[in-house]
Design an enzyme around this catalytic site. Structure first.
Site, PDB file in Angstrom:
ATOM      1  CD  GLU A 142      -3.055  -0.961   0.213  1.00 38.97           C
ATOM      2  OE1 GLU A 142      -3.068   0.074  -0.494  1.00 38.97           O
ATOM      3  OE2 GLU A 142      -3.903  -1.862   0.102  1.00 38.97           O
ATOM      4  CG  ASP A 289      -5.807  -7.234  -7.609  1.00 39.80           C
ATOM      5  OD1 ASP A 289      -4.719  -7.496  -7.081  1.00 39.80           O
ATOM      6  OD2 ASP A 289      -6.642  -6.478  -7.076  1.00 39.80           O
ATOM      7  CD  GLU A 383     -14.824  -4.796  -0.703  1.00 43.31           C
ATOM      8  OE1 GLU A 383     -13.761  -4.929  -0.082  1.00 43.31           O
ATOM      9  OE2 GLU A 383     -14.869  -4.354  -1.869  1.00 43.31           O
ATOM     10  CD  GLU A 401     -10.620  -1.411  -7.808  1.00 43.33           C
ATOM     11  OE1 GLU A 401      -9.534  -1.251  -7.211  1.00 43.33           O
ATOM     12  OE2 GLU A 401     -11.725  -1.119  -7.284  1.00 43.33           O
ATOM     13  CB  THR A 487      -2.393  -0.811  -9.485  1.00 47.16           C
ATOM     14  OG1 THR A 487      -3.590  -1.569  -9.294  1.00 47.16           O
ATOM     15  CG2 THR A 487      -1.733  -0.526  -8.146  1.00 47.16           C
TER      16      THR A 487
END
Length: 844
Positions: A142, A289, A383, A401, A487
């Site tokens: 992160e 992902d 989620e 997304e 991303t």
């Protein structure tokens, strides 16, 4: 996920990059006017764009006014979230490092939205206020994508503006220097025998130091290790220090070597020391992902064909095993014909955008349309949702997304249908997420309740993609085709590929499969839309009523049953079995008389639909409320917290005096890895945070560590027993007879009371027991009352015949009759009765 470039060819040898034929994504755009609606006018797009700017101002100004310099805004409380001052949320808090996260994550968004004055002021604040020498443990993944990526994107934007002579004339690469400092603080995480990074690092003390409070982890997720190359390579090429790119490349090499050679798939969690797979389920959502995303984008950004070859190899495997249009289902990496779960998570919504980047539009359109139908049913993407498009996990933390994929599909097709999809996202955010102090995450899409969080990615990503969707190139301050999105949607220039030659050490063996049309070139619009400008609509129409929303009701011989599944983490099939409901595949119930037409209608997604048939269903089990009662000083039983039970472990209703013990926090708090403080837990009741793994898995680990009981605390902010019905924790589908300790569940508000008490008093004793047996609660006393009707002439002096009733209650501890007269009534008959005395508030 992002990027607008496809490369034709690069050379990994000779110390130089060959000529790059960079073809704009506009080669895909064919000017389609969709049949789903009229093309949007310039005025309509401008109006929506202005609305997006107003929404951004509301969110950004709320952060700056109420939260800065804290990492994040708490939009319901109208204050900043400072780690250590708010209740611990487990792994979610690893994003927070006391480095003004939201400000850094938003910097290049300010430029893209033409807020150049605000950008210059924000950069000055960042340089003046932000420091990284903090004794705090953060997520390497992160911190890399949000903070390091945010600093690099902002540096690139500052440099562009400075070169134009318009703004930032004072700028001297301060953000790049901060990025390099942060990069060095993240590097200790790569000090492993394999080269895969630790998942966490202490910004001041690194990993190995006794003061670091980390470094004991053995596992990391595939995406965590494989989503470093863009930021680290950009840092190396901008700063001239190759060490960052070298470490990120090494991590990718390890993941590639550890792939399952038979299927070319990777698992979700890997051991960072020996490279063994810990979780072997393979998909394109959470945990994996951005690994796939960064392979493709590393080729685009760095010009190294090795990454493209690896991506193409994985992509063929994904389309062979995981893609079951329009679904993307996790499979076992060693046995990829077996689905490992019947639900999908919302993070896979990025994948249609990645497919657009590759040029594979048909499956991108199919999956995106499926996702859109789910949002029409629930307003937002939950989620996680099942293959039947029911909610599996109800939270929605304002993830971007789906908006990201919508933007890329519009850029690839020019179909105004996707503008309408984007407009619906804008409207739903304003209607269902907007609050006075920003935008609040949705705690449950079924109820619309809010959660007191506004993650930094909402400002970093959501507003970028929505603004770009409704903007023309001429309306942007930069040429968007010169950049690729990380991303986290930070902007990195594709010109970095010419800064230094590609790697000369890592190689990828030739692919065993045949390359398809799009493996190395920008796809042809004629191939994508063969003489048919409505091709995209034709694909979408097959999935228009996938979830049943908008479809006219039709009679069916099979009646669907919707069941209220709690967010227990148990697979739906196992959950239904635990309720006494047997399951039969739909195709087995179809008789021959219904013909092939019915059979055909059940193909695809409906092929797996299940019909529930009740068979000897047990009586409805009432959830027996339990309590956690704080009994040590200064509480002395006065603080009582309502708790939920479990269907396994010690049955507290059968424990006469409950279970007593002092409480100790588990380390890690989620109890989803090896327990690090087993010595402290011995003989105590453990506190563990919900999430990341099953209740049963946590209970087993803590029981093995010596805990005498477990109190699970909800990880969702704001949940409470007064607003949410209690539920019973259920197992993981495996036998749970081995779990013998008592287990209770507290919602987050009650859990916050308990953790605050522990933080303040350090030694807190609790009692776990059923609510009806609460210690210190007065029990009703039984009184024997005798009634006799008075005989004529029996009244005392002064008494007259009337309807007045005189009661004298004589208390007795036995059920025998007393000899005293209890009442005198003017009636002729005599009778006696015995009755317990009720609570006074319930008496008439």
């Amino acid at each position: 996920m992002g990027g607008n470039w496809i490369r034709k060819e690069t050379n990994c040898f000779g110390g130089m990059v060959m000529a790059l034929a960079a073809v704009l994504f506009s080669c895909l755009v064919i000017g389609v006017t969709g049949q789903d609606g009229q093309a949007m006018t310039a005025e309509e797009k401008s109006e929506i764009r202005d609305q997006i700017l107003e929404m951004f101002d509301h969110a950004y100004n709320s952060y700056m006014d109420y939260a800065y310099p804290a990492d994040e805004l708490m939009p319901l409380s109208c204050r900043g979230r400072v780690r250590g001052l708010e209740p611990n949320r487990g792994d979610i808090d690893d994003s927070l490092g006391k480095f003004s996260l939201t400000l850094i994550d938003t910097l290049d968004t300010l430029v893209l939205l033409n807020k150049l004055d605000e950008f210059e002021e924000a950069v000055k604040k960042t340089v003046r206020d932000v420091r990284f020498d903090n004794d705090i443990v953060v997520s390497v993944f992160e911190t890399n994508i949000r903070v390091l990526g945010g600093l690099l994107g902002a540096h690139v934007m500052a440099d562009v503006l400075k070169q134009r002579g318009e703004k930032m004339q004072w700028y001297r690469d301060e953000l790049l220097h901060m990025a390099k400092e942060l990069g060095f603080r993240l590097l200790p995480a790569f000090n492993t025998s394999s080269g895969l990074p630790y998942p966490r690092v202490n910004l001041r003390y690194g990993v190995i130091s006794p003061l670091s409070r980390t470094g004991t982890e053995s596992d990391t997720c595939t995406a965590c290790a494989g989503t470093m190359i863009l930021e680290f390579a950009a840092l190396s090429r901008l700063s001239g220090d190759p060490i960052f790119e070298e470490h990120a490349r090494k991590a990718l090499d390890v993941l590639w070597e550890k792939r399952q050679r038979g299927s070319d798939l990777v698992g979700t969690v890997i051991n960072i020391h020996n490279g063994d797979w810990v979780r072997r389920d393979s998909g394109v959502g959470a945990g994996i992902d951005s690994y796939y995303e960064y392979l493709m984008k590393a080729y685009i950004l760095l010009g190294d064909k090795v990454y493209l070859n690896r991506f193409n190899t994985h992509y063929s495997a994904i389309m062979k095993y995981i893609s079951q249009p329009p679904l993307l289902l996790n499979v076992h990496m060693h046995n990829p014909t077996v689905n490992v779960r019947s639900w999908m998570d919302s993070l896979l919504a990025f994948f249609p955008g990645l497919q657009v980047l590759r040029g594979d539009l048909k499956p991108a359109i199919e999956t995106h349309e499926m996702l859109y139908q789910v949002t029409k049913q629930h307003n937002f993407l939950p989620e996680a949702f099942t293959t039947e498009f029911r909610v599996h996990w109800g939270q929605h933390p304002l993830r971007p997304e789906f908006a990201e994929s919508t933007y890329f599909l519009y850029k690839a097709t020019g179909d105004p249908y996707y503008l309408k999809v984007g407009q619906s996202i804008v409207e739903k955010l304003n209607t269902h997420a907007r609050v006075p102090c920003g935008f609040a995450a949705v705690q449950d899409v079924r109820t619309g309740t809010h959660e007191d969080r506004m993650d930094s990615f909402f400002l970093a990503e959501m507003f970028k993609y929505l603004y770009l969707l409704f903007s023309e190139k001429s309306q942007l301050p930069i040429n968007i085709d010169d950049y690729i999105f990380t991303t986290e949607a930070h902007l990195l220039p594709v010109s970095l590929s010419t800064t230094q030659p590609p790697c000369h050490t890592n190689n990828t063996e030739p692919q065993a499969h045949e390359d398809d049309l799009f493996s190395y070139s920008c796809p042809s619009a004629q191939t994508l839309f063969p003489n048919n400008p409505t091709f995209a609509k034709t694909i979408r129409d097959s999935y228009k009523y996938l979830t049943g929303v908008g479809r006219a009701q039709q009679a069916s011989s099979v009646r669907g049953i919707e069941l209220p599944l709690h967010d227990t983490g148990l697979e739906p099939i196992e959950f239904l079995k635990s309720m006494g409901i047997s399951l039969t595949p739909l195709t087995e119930l179809v008789s021959a008389s219904q013909g092939s037409a019915f059979q055909d209608s059940q193909k695809g997604v409906y092929k797996l639909k299940l019909v529930a048939e009740v068979s000897q269903t047990p009586e409805h089990e009432e959830v027996v409320p339990l309590i956690v009662q704080l009994i040590s000083p200064p509480f002395l039983g006065q603080t009582v917290l309502t708790a939920g039970p479990a269907k396994f472990g010690t049955d507290l209703t059968k424990q006469e005096h409950g279970v007593k013990g002092s409480i100790v926090k588990s380390v890690p708090y989620t109890a989803c890895g090896p327990i690090e403080n087993a010595v402290e837990l011995q003989g105590h009741i453990a506190l563990a945070l919900r999430g990341d793994c099953m209740f049963a898995a946590k209970a087993r680990r803590l029981q093995e560590a010596g805990a005498t009981g477990v109190i699970f605390i909800d990880h969702r902010d704001g949940s409470s027993s007064s607003e949410t019905p209690l539920f019973q924790m259920v197992g993981d589908g495996e036998p749970t007879d081995d779990i013998t300790v008592p287990l209770v569940f507290l919602f987050s508000k009650e859990g916050a009371v308990l953790t605050a008490a522990l933080q303040e008093h350090h030694n807190v004793d609790v009692l776990l027991l059923p609510k009806e047996r609460q210690l210190g609660k007065e029990k009703p006393e039984k009184l024997n009352i005798k009634f006799r009707l008075a005989k004529e002439g029996e009244f005392a002096e002064g008494e007259t015949e009337s309807t007045t009733i005189q009661l004298v209650l004589d208390q007795s501890e036995t059920d025998t009759e007393t000899n005293n007269e209890a009442a005198s009534l003017n009636r002729e008959n005599q009778e006696t009765c015995s009755s317990p005395l009720k609570d006074p508030e319930s008496s008439p």
